[in-house]
Design a protein around this motif. Structure first.
Motif, short mmCIF file in Angstrom:
data_model
loop_
_atom_site.label_atom_id
_atom_site.label_comp_id
_atom_site.label_asym_id
_atom_site.label_seq_id
_atom_site.Cartn_x
_atom_site.Cartn_y
_atom_site.Cartn_z
N GLY A 66 -24.52 30.58 19.05
CA GLY A 66 -25.46 29.58 19.52
C GLY A 66 -26.89 29.93 19.17
N ARG A 67 -27.75 28.98 19.39
CA ARG A 67 -29.19 29.20 19.16
C ARG A 67 -29.77 30.10 20.25
N PRO A 68 -30.88 30.77 19.97
CA PRO A 68 -31.47 31.70 20.96
C PRO A 68 -31.76 31.05 22.30
N ASP A 69 -32.15 29.77 22.29
CA ASP A 69 -32.49 29.09 23.54
C ASP A 69 -31.32 28.26 24.07
N GLY A 70 -30.14 28.44 23.50
CA GLY A 70 -28.98 27.65 23.91
C GLY A 70 -27.80 28.52 24.28
N PRO A 71 -26.60 27.94 24.33
CA PRO A 71 -25.41 28.71 24.69
C PRO A 71 -25.11 29.77 23.63
N PRO A 72 -24.56 30.92 24.03
CA PRO A 72 -24.31 32.00 23.07
C PRO A 72 -23.21 31.69 22.07
N VAL A 73 -22.24 30.85 22.47
CA VAL A 73 -21.14 30.49 21.57
C VAL A 73 -20.97 28.97 21.59
N GLU A 74 -20.77 28.38 20.42
CA GLU A 74 -20.56 26.95 20.32
C GLU A 74 -19.27 26.68 19.56
N LEU A 75 -18.64 25.54 19.86
CA LEU A 75 -17.43 25.11 19.18
C LEU A 75 -17.80 23.99 18.21
N LEU A 76 -17.30 24.09 16.98
CA LEU A 76 -17.59 23.07 15.97
C LEU A 76 -16.64 21.89 16.16
N THR A 77 -17.21 20.71 16.30
CA THR A 77 -16.41 19.51 16.49
C THR A 77 -16.18 18.83 15.14
N GLY A 78 -15.23 17.89 15.14
CA GLY A 78 -14.93 17.16 13.91
C GLY A 78 -13.90 17.84 13.02
N LEU A 79 -13.41 19.00 13.41
CA LEU A 79 -12.42 19.72 12.63
C LEU A 79 -11.04 19.61 13.29
N ARG A 80 -10.88 20.26 14.43
CA ARG A 80 -9.63 20.18 15.18
C ARG A 80 -9.68 19.13 16.28
N PHE A 81 -10.89 18.77 16.69
CA PHE A 81 -11.06 17.80 17.77
C PHE A 81 -12.44 17.18 17.70
N ASP A 82 -12.59 16.03 18.33
CA ASP A 82 -13.89 15.41 18.59
C ASP A 82 -14.12 15.44 20.10
N VAL A 83 -15.27 14.96 20.54
CA VAL A 83 -15.63 15.04 21.96
C VAL A 83 -16.24 13.72 22.41
N LEU A 84 -15.83 13.26 23.59
CA LEU A 84 -16.52 12.17 24.28
C LEU A 84 -17.36 12.80 25.38
N GLU A 85 -18.66 12.55 25.38
CA GLU A 85 -19.57 13.13 26.37
C GLU A 85 -20.13 12.01 27.24
N LEU A 86 -20.08 12.23 28.55
CA LEU A 86 -20.56 11.24 29.51
C LEU A 86 -21.10 11.95 30.74
N PRO A 87 -21.85 11.24 31.60
CA PRO A 87 -22.37 11.87 32.81
C PRO A 87 -21.25 12.41 33.69
N ALA A 88 -21.52 13.53 34.35
CA ALA A 88 -20.50 14.17 35.17
C ALA A 88 -19.99 13.26 36.27
N GLU A 89 -20.88 12.44 36.84
CA GLU A 89 -20.46 11.53 37.90
C GLU A 89 -19.42 10.54 37.39
N ALA A 90 -19.66 9.97 36.22
CA ALA A 90 -18.70 9.05 35.63
C ALA A 90 -17.44 9.79 35.20
N GLY A 91 -17.60 10.99 34.66
CA GLY A 91 -16.44 11.77 34.24
C GLY A 91 -15.52 12.12 35.39
N SER A 92 -16.10 12.45 36.55
CA SER A 92 -15.27 12.77 37.72
C SER A 92 -14.42 11.57 38.13
N ALA A 93 -15.00 10.38 38.03
CA ALA A 93 -14.24 9.17 38.37
C ALA A 93 -13.11 8.95 37.36
N VAL A 94 -13.36 9.26 36.08
CA VAL A 94 -12.31 9.14 35.07
C VAL A 94 -11.17 10.11 35.37
#
Length: 206
Positions: A24-52
């Motif tokens: 990861g970048r110095p000001d970000g998370p130490p490890v990141e996962l590359l998307t678009g290879l094995r999986f993609d991601v849907l990102e939404l607010p935690a409040e909405a995600g909890s309801a899902v």
């Protein structure tokens, strides 16, 4: 997170799951996962995600990162999202729903059962972790319905339905937006009423 700990986290993802990682970048998370290879991601607010999560017992892996929730979906889903939203009649509606695909990254939650390094602060965590030692792809929501844009037919028995997941996510994102707007309106109305009555909120009188 210490260098050795970062290396262990990267090795776990790469060896156990076969996922591509990056430092990861110095000001970000130490490890990141590359998307678009094995999986993609849907990102939404935690409040909405909890309801899902309450609505859908089968979603594939899900991670929580502060006020955001990330649902892992089949690779290629990010490209399909605009068409799916249009097909589900959500086109043109403002939603806090974004997709991460090729060229994007997501912060890597710590592997289930591992401990965060002292002083590392809040980190993303798995709410529904991926299962190591098996192929992840069959557990990821995929567009498997015939006639749906990008539908792959034949995967419906092994993977949750991407169409249902996107529909639920859009509904809950919209509901969360309406609720937030309603709260803001109620606050504004209460504030205006107190001003017209000659009173002021305590926070403004201290």
């Amino acid at each position: 997170m210490a260098t050795d700990d970062t290396r262990r986290v990267r090795q776990w993802y790469e060896r156990e799951l076969g996922w591509a990682t990056a430092c990861g970048r110095p000001d970000g998370p130490p490890v990141e996962l590359l998307t678009g290879l094995r999986f993609d991601v849907l990102e939404l607010p935690a409040e909405a995600g909890s309801a899902v999560l309450r609505r859908m017992p089968r979603t594939g892996p899900v991670a929580l990162d502060g006020l955001s929730m990330r649902f892992l979906v089949a690779a290629g889903s990010a490209e399909q999202l605009p068409e799916l939203l249009d097909w589900l009649e959500w086109s043109g509606v403002a939603l806090d729903l974004v997709a991460l695909g090729p060229g994007d990254r997501m912060p890597a939650p710590r592997p289930a059962g591992s401990r965060a390094a002292a002083g590392s602060g809040p980190q993303p965590v798995w709410l529904r972790p991926p299962e190591p030692g098996c192929e992840v792809e069959p557990t990821l929501p995929a567009a498997a319905l015939g006639g749906v844009p990008g539908g792959r037919g034949g995967d419906s028995e092994s993977a949750p339905d991407l169409v249902r997941l996107v529909g639920a996510a859009a509904t809950e994102c919209h509901r969360a937006r309406l609720l937030s707007a309603s709260r803001a309106q109620a606050f504004a109305f209460s504030y205006a009423s107190r001003i017209s009555a000659g009173t002021r909120p305590r926070s403004l009188t201290l």
